[in-house]
Design an enzyme around this catalytic site. Structure first.
Site, mmCIF file in Angstrom:
data_model
loop_
_atom_site.group_PDB
_atom_site.id
_atom_site.type_symbol
_atom_site.label_atom_id
_atom_site.label_comp_id
_atom_site.label_asym_id
_atom_site.label_seq_id
_atom_site.Cartn_x
_atom_site.Cartn_y
_atom_site.Cartn_z
ATOM 1 N N ASP A 287 -2.505 5.607 -3.158
ATOM 2 C CA ASP A 287 -2.975 6.525 -2.120
ATOM 3 C C ASP A 287 -1.848 7.437 -1.659
ATOM 4 O O ASP A 287 -2.077 8.368 -0.893
ATOM 5 C CB ASP A 287 -3.511 5.745 -0.911
ATOM 6 C CG ASP A 287 -4.955 5.321 -1.120
ATOM 7 O OD1 ASP A 287 -5.575 5.794 -2.092
ATOM 8 O OD2 ASP A 287 -5.465 4.521 -0.323
ATOM 9 N N ASP B 119 -16.021 11.644 -2.189
ATOM 10 C CA ASP B 119 -15.440 10.332 -1.887
ATOM 11 C C ASP B 119 -16.250 9.631 -0.801
ATOM 12 O O ASP B 119 -17.432 9.960 -0.560
ATOM 13 C CB ASP B 119 -13.956 10.520 -1.505
ATOM 14 C CG ASP B 119 -13.084 9.337 -1.874
ATOM 15 O OD1 ASP B 119 -13.088 8.348 -1.118
ATOM 16 O OD2 ASP B 119 -12.403 9.384 -2.918
ATOM 17 N N ASP B 120 -15.637 8.717 -0.136
ATOM 18 C CA ASP B 120 -16.269 7.857 0.871
ATOM 19 C C ASP B 120 -16.997 8.669 1.959
ATOM 20 O O ASP B 120 -16.522 9.732 2.362
ATOM 21 C CB ASP B 120 -15.135 7.040 1.514
ATOM 22 C CG ASP B 120 -15.645 5.891 2.337
ATOM 23 O OD1 ASP B 120 -16.863 5.755 2.484
ATOM 24 O OD2 ASP B 120 -14.797 5.120 2.835
ATOM 25 N N LYS C 164 -15.918 6.752 -8.956
ATOM 26 C CA LYS C 164 -14.669 6.128 -8.476
ATOM 27 C C LYS C 164 -15.087 4.807 -7.863
ATOM 28 O O LYS C 164 -15.799 4.774 -6.850
ATOM 29 C CB LYS C 164 -14.003 7.021 -7.442
ATOM 30 C CG LYS C 164 -12.735 6.442 -6.830
ATOM 31 C CD LYS C 164 -12.080 7.487 -5.930
ATOM 32 C CE LYS C 164 -10.914 6.937 -5.127
ATOM 33 N NZ LYS C 164 -10.387 7.929 -4.185
ATOM 34 N N TRP C 165 -14.673 3.702 -8.478
ATOM 35 C CA TRP C 165 -15.071 2.352 -8.049
ATOM 36 C C TRP C 165 -13.917 1.781 -7.210
ATOM 37 O O TRP C 165 -12.887 1.418 -7.755
ATOM 38 C CB TRP C 165 -15.350 1.490 -9.270
ATOM 39 C CG TRP C 165 -15.766 0.077 -8.998
ATOM 40 C CD1 TRP C 165 -15.116 -0.859 -8.253
ATOM 41 C CD2 TRP C 165 -16.938 -0.572 -9.493
ATOM 42 N NE1 TRP C 165 -15.799 -2.044 -8.256
ATOM 43 C CE2 TRP C 165 -16.929 -1.894 -9.011
ATOM 44 C CE3 TRP C 165 -17.999 -0.167 -10.310
ATOM 45 C CZ2 TRP C 165 -17.924 -2.826 -9.323
ATOM 46 C CZ3 TRP C 165 -18.990 -1.095 -10.615
ATOM 47 C CH2 TRP C 165 -18.946 -2.410 -10.119
ATOM 48 N N ASP C 166 -14.130 1.689 -5.925
ATOM 49 C CA ASP C 166 -13.054 1.283 -5.022
ATOM 50 C C ASP C 166 -13.200 -0.192 -4.632
ATOM 51 O O ASP C 166 -14.269 -0.799 -4.815
ATOM 52 C CB ASP C 166 -13.113 2.174 -3.769
ATOM 53 C CG ASP C 166 -11.751 2.414 -3.157
ATOM 54 O OD1 ASP C 166 -10.839 1.599 -3.401
ATOM 55 O OD2 ASP C 166 -11.597 3.396 -2.410
ATOM 56 N N MET C 167 -12.172 -0.770 -4.065
ATOM 57 C CA MET C 167 -12.176 -2.182 -3.650
ATOM 58 C C MET C 167 -11.063 -2.336 -2.628
ATOM 59 O O MET C 167 -9.896 -2.375 -2.995
ATOM 60 C CB MET C 167 -11.892 -3.031 -4.887
ATOM 61 C CG MET C 167 -12.258 -4.474 -4.847
ATOM 62 S SD MET C 167 -11.405 -5.438 -3.622
ATOM 63 C CE MET C 167 -11.951 -7.055 -4.049
ATOM 64 N N ASN C 168 -11.423 -2.396 -1.333
ATOM 65 C CA ASN C 168 -10.401 -2.207 -0.311
ATOM 66 C C ASN C 168 -10.042 -3.411 0.542
ATOM 67 O O ASN C 168 -9.620 -3.241 1.685
ATOM 68 C CB ASN C 168 -10.825 -1.050 0.605
ATOM 69 C CG ASN C 168 -10.624 0.291 -0.072
ATOM 70 O OD1 ASN C 168 -9.605 0.506 -0.719
ATOM 71 N ND2 ASN C 168 -11.578 1.183 0.047
ATOM 72 N N ARG D 75 -10.550 -3.930 7.287
ATOM 73 C CA ARG D 75 -11.151 -2.591 7.361
ATOM 74 C C ARG D 75 -12.600 -2.715 7.859
ATOM 75 O O ARG D 75 -13.480 -2.005 7.413
ATOM 76 C CB ARG D 75 -11.130 -1.915 5.986
ATOM 77 C CG ARG D 75 -10.819 -0.418 6.053
ATOM 78 C CD ARG D 75 -11.025 0.258 4.715
ATOM 79 N NE ARG D 75 -10.632 1.660 4.772
ATOM 80 C CZ ARG D 75 -11.125 2.601 4.003
ATOM 81 N NH1 ARG D 75 -12.034 2.325 3.105
ATOM 82 N NH2 ARG D 75 -10.726 3.835 4.106
ATOM 83 N N TRP E 241 0.839 -1.196 0.000
ATOM 84 C CA TRP E 241 0.000 0.000 0.000
ATOM 85 C C TRP E 241 0.884 1.259 0.000
ATOM 86 O O TRP E 241 1.847 1.340 0.767
ATOM 87 C CB TRP E 241 -0.915 -0.003 1.238
ATOM 88 C CG TRP E 241 -1.740 1.253 1.313
ATOM 89 C CD1 TRP E 241 -2.846 1.545 0.578
ATOM 90 C CD2 TRP E 241 -1.498 2.388 2.152
ATOM 91 N NE1 TRP E 241 -3.304 2.795 0.898
ATOM 92 C CE2 TRP E 241 -2.498 3.344 1.868
ATOM 93 C CE3 TRP E 241 -0.536 2.698 3.109
ATOM 94 C CZ2 TRP E 241 -2.568 4.576 2.503
ATOM 95 C CZ3 TRP E 241 -0.599 3.934 3.743
ATOM 96 C CH2 TRP E 241 -1.618 4.853 3.443
HETATM 97 C C1 GLA Z 1 -9.293 3.866 -0.483
HETATM 98 C C2 GLA Z 1 -8.944 4.739 -1.682
HETATM 99 C C3 GLA Z 1 -8.880 6.183 -1.252
HETATM 100 C C4 GLA Z 1 -10.196 6.605 -0.643
HETATM 101 C C5 GLA Z 1 -10.547 5.676 0.511
HETATM 102 C C6 GLA Z 1 -11.945 5.947 1.021
HETATM 103 O O1 GLA Z 1 -8.250 3.809 0.424
HETATM 104 O O2 GLA Z 1 -7.740 4.326 -2.247
HETATM 105 O O3 GLA Z 1 -8.561 6.999 -2.357
HETATM 106 O O4 GLA Z 1 -11.197 6.585 -1.633
HETATM 107 O O5 GLA Z 1 -10.493 4.313 0.120
HETATM 108 O O6 GLA Z 1 -12.288 5.115 2.058
#
Ligand code: GLA
Length: 758
Positions: free
Chosen positions: A558, A376-377, A486-490, A453, A209
């Protein structure tokens, strides 16, 4: 050989050959039965290569019969089977009705077409509408006579880009169900000892990361080595890329083979060095956690691998991949279009925002030339931290009074576009969705799944889960005018079990998951053809060419510290075009590293990506606002060039420890934008010498500094000092450009090099 006859088959000699502008790939039938590999590398004349079949198999037919295992173990194969004597990495392993995994693929026939097939459900390169003759395809059938398994190998030659794209189709033509236990997408046998002691080395990219895309070159020892992912998706730990490079590799010289995998799940990119001097490269879905039941008549598609070869350094490999991806992989209305300059509120507010705060950011951003606000989130459910609400995709009206409709309307009135964040594949245990459908999360019944998370992964291999996700997103995206997602996947996939699959088919979950993600993104793009989609996964943890088929840009990392970005973007640029690298200017001290880099340098570094901002613009000084105005103007001036031009790296801070330099030159070679970053100051080093690559040697160019970067704090840039020199491309390449060193660290300067008509 022209692109019209780039595939030729000599049936008498049993030789099948593909050519691109600068490379040749040759296969041959070995022992009358097996598809052997004869050659891949620099372009060679159309000589009769049947002598190579004998060379790779120096055994008489009688001896082959007596010592079949020796034959199998010493021959270069194109797509090696399983359990018949070849002790190296197999490409395919299939369990039949007897329980045996013997997989014996015999050459059956071929077809040539002047097109490029799409692959059902999977990303794939395609022929361009403007130049459909740029690609031709060779299909080769192999069959296992005992099980009826038919394997078709597809090879598409992209002439101009020097790319061979491969994928595999497996059809059960037998009477019984078969279980596929491995189906790799490509295997290439190479003769390493042909290189006069200059053994090839392995080039890969590792990371973690916020430290993605770190290039590594290592010696290849005997045995198997390589990179892989087993977390259910591609990974920041390793790119799905494998390179083989000669010892003398540089940007402009030396040999490189590069293989990249168009897939976003588990992968293995391996090389195996054998004591007989051979290297076997294999790329495909990782056989761990993979199995697939194939009933009679059914077909399985293995994803595409794209391969290139360059005998003139890494720079050419990069440009081959860049052109392929821009022309033949990235789709949609933004494929060839400038993207709106965005401001994202993540680093500005994290979860702590409301409508007024966002509108204040948008208003100031608009004044400075920014074109889109990305929320964002934290806008949905009751999400004020990462502990809840994923899956509850309805707006939190406590935070956003008037809902999305008001925010969207006010942004539109302001002349700002609106973008929004989702993490569609996820569910928080604390969510309405999880309380209603606990079995939609991937988890083993009766066992507590591992959280990451504080969230779980939705089982998007199931259609009803996908329908729900799509409908929730559709509702949001039609509730107001939204231009960008913005399609995220964490997180990783763990605790593998799908309530939608019978126990004996659990090995299909991971591949079905990836197909599910692709299906969802495709549905989204079909419903909203003008939507700009940006993929993201904790930064660049799912940055792969498969995702580029769906989104023309991906958030690179990030880590928005410009200093760190020099290294990260260098790695990413080696494989992917600048047009797809998410890059933003953020605030200092940087939130990840605490480092301070001048605002101007942050802008220059983000300019070689998609460009945008990730900061609270309302808290900046008027001087910084003025710099943003200049930067956004610069973006409009140079983005066409940056997005569409040819990339040349001329110095690497990673390698030299002091400075970085790269340029983008237009296809007609009339213009270049050169970025020089003086990263670390060094006493008694007044200038740096740069050999300018990529220009036309015969054209005359004017070199001009385009920003107000000065050598020291007391210096001034004037119109006279901006004009650096006039010289021909050959002079700038050989005599070079002299760049004065700056006082202080992290200083950057931009030069425009433009053709002067003589
Ligand atoms: C991830 C993304 C960030 C942000 C956060 C939000 O870490 O990489 O850019 O969108 O999620 O929770």
């Amino acid at each position: 050989m022209t692109k019209q006859n780039s595939i030729r088959v000599d049936e008498q000699q049993g030789i099948l050959r593909l050519d691109t502008a600068n490379t040749t790939y040759v296969m041959g039938i070995s022992n009358g039965l097996y598809l052997g590999h004869l050659y891949y590398g620099a372009k060679i004349p159309a000589d009769d290569l049947s002598y190579r079949t004998a060379l790779t198999t120096p055994m008489s037919p009688e001896n082959i019969k007596k010592d079949f295992c020796v034959y199998m173990d010493s021959t270069d194969f194109e797509y090696p089977g399983w359990g018949i004597g070849d002790s190296r990495e197999g490409a395919i392993k299939v369990r039949d009705a007897l329980g045996s995994t013997r997989t014996n693929l015999i050459y059956k026939g071929y077809r040539i077409s002047s097109s490029k097939a799409l692959i059902p459900g999977l990303p794939a390169t395609f022929a361009s509408e403007s130049d459909p003759e740029d690609v031709s395809t060779l299909e080769v059938d192999l069959q296992d006579p005992d099980t009826g398994l038919l394997v078709t190998l597809f090879y598409s030659a992209f002439w101009a880009e020097d790319i061979i794209a491969r994928h595999v189709e497996v059809r059960n033509e037998g009477k019984n169900e078969l279980v596929l236990e491995r189906v790799l997408s490509a295997s290439v046998d190479m003769r390493e000892t042909d290189r006069q002691g200059k053994d090839l080395r392995l080039m890969t990219f590792y990371g973690i990361w916020a430290r993605e895309f770190t290039k590594e070159i290592r010696e290849i020892g005997h045995g198997r080595t390589g990179v892989s992912s087993i977390i259910g998706k591609t990974n920041n730990r390793a790119q799905p890329f494998l390179g083989l490079v000669s010892q003398d590799i540089t940007q402009v010289s030396g040999e490189v083979y590069g293989l990249n995998f168009l897939y976003s799940g588990n992968f293995a990119s391996m090389v195996e060095k054998n004591p007989n001097g051979g290297l076997r490269v294999s790329v495909g879905i990782h056989p761990e956690e993979f199995s697939w039941h194939l009933a009679p008549g059914e077909v399985f598609y293995a994803p595409e691998v794209v391969m290139t070869y360059s005998c003139c350094g890494l720079g050419k490999m990069s440009r081959n991949f860049h052109d392929l991806y821009r022309k033949h992989l990235i789709r949609g209305s933004y494929k060839d279009r400038k993207r709106p300059i965005l401001i994202n509120n993540w680093e500005a507010t994290y979860f702590d925002f409301d409508t007024e705060k966002l509108l204040a950011i948008a208003k100031k951003a608009k004044e400075c030339g920014i074109e889109m606000l990305v929320m964002d989130d934290g806008w949905f459910g009751k999400r004020n931290d990462p502990d809840s609400s994923l899956g509850d995709w309805w707006v939190n009206e406590e935070k956003l009074t008037g809902g999305l409709a008001r925010l969207g309307r006010e942004l539109e009135d302001m002349g700002m576009k609106f973008g929004i964040w989702f993490e569609p594949e996820m569910v928080s245990p604390d969510s309405e969705l999880y309380r209603t459908h606990p079995d939609w999360a991937i988890a083993v019944p009766g066992r507590e799944p591992s959280r990451s998370r504080n969230q779980l992964v939705l089982d998007v291999s199931r259609e009803e889960v996908r329908d729900h996700i799509f409908n929730s997103m559709y509702k949001v995206l039609t509730s107001t005018k939204i231009s960008y997602v913005k399609w995220d996947m964490n997180r990783h996939l763990t605790d593998l079990y799908s309530a939608g699959l019978p126990d004996c088919r659990q090995g299909e979950l991971l591949h079905r998951f990836v197909l599910g993600v692709y299906d969802l993104q495709q549905r989204l793009l079909t419903a909203f053809p003008d939507l700009l989609l940006e993929n993201c996964s904790s930064g660049g943890a799912r940055f792969d060419p498969g995702m580029l088929y769906f989104s023309p840009q991906i958030w690179t990392s990030d880590d928005t510290d410009a200093y760190e970005r020099i290294r990260i973007q260098e790695g990413a640029q080696m494989l992917y075009p600048l047009s797809c690298l998410g890059a933003h200017v953020s605030v200092c001290p940087n939130h990840v590293t605490g480092r301070v880099v001048p605002f101007k340098t942050r802008g220059h570094i983000a300019l070689s990506g998609t460009f945008g901002y990730e900061l609270d613009i309302t808290k900046l000084s008027e001087e910084e606002h003025e710099m943003i105005r200049q930067q956004t103007a610069m973006y409009h001036k140079y983005n066409d060039l940056i997005r569409t031009g040819d990339f040349y790296r001329m110095a690497s801070f990673r390698e030299n420890g002091f400075f970085d330099c790269y340029g983008v030159v237009s296809k007609d070679k009339s213009e270049m934008l050169l970025t020089f970053i003086h990263v670390m100051n060094q006493p008694c080093m007044p200038t740096r010498w740069i050999s300018i690559q990529g220009l036309d040697p015969d054209k005359l160019y004017a070199v001009e500094q385009v920003d107000d970067s000065t050598i020291g704090p007391s210096e001034q840039v004037t119109d006279a000092t901006r004009k650096v020199c006039q010289a021909h491309g050959a002079t700038l390449a050989h005599a070079g450009l002299i760049v004065p060193c700056r006082y202080g660290d992290f200083q950057s300067v931009l030069y425009r090099i433009s053709e002067v008509k003589e």
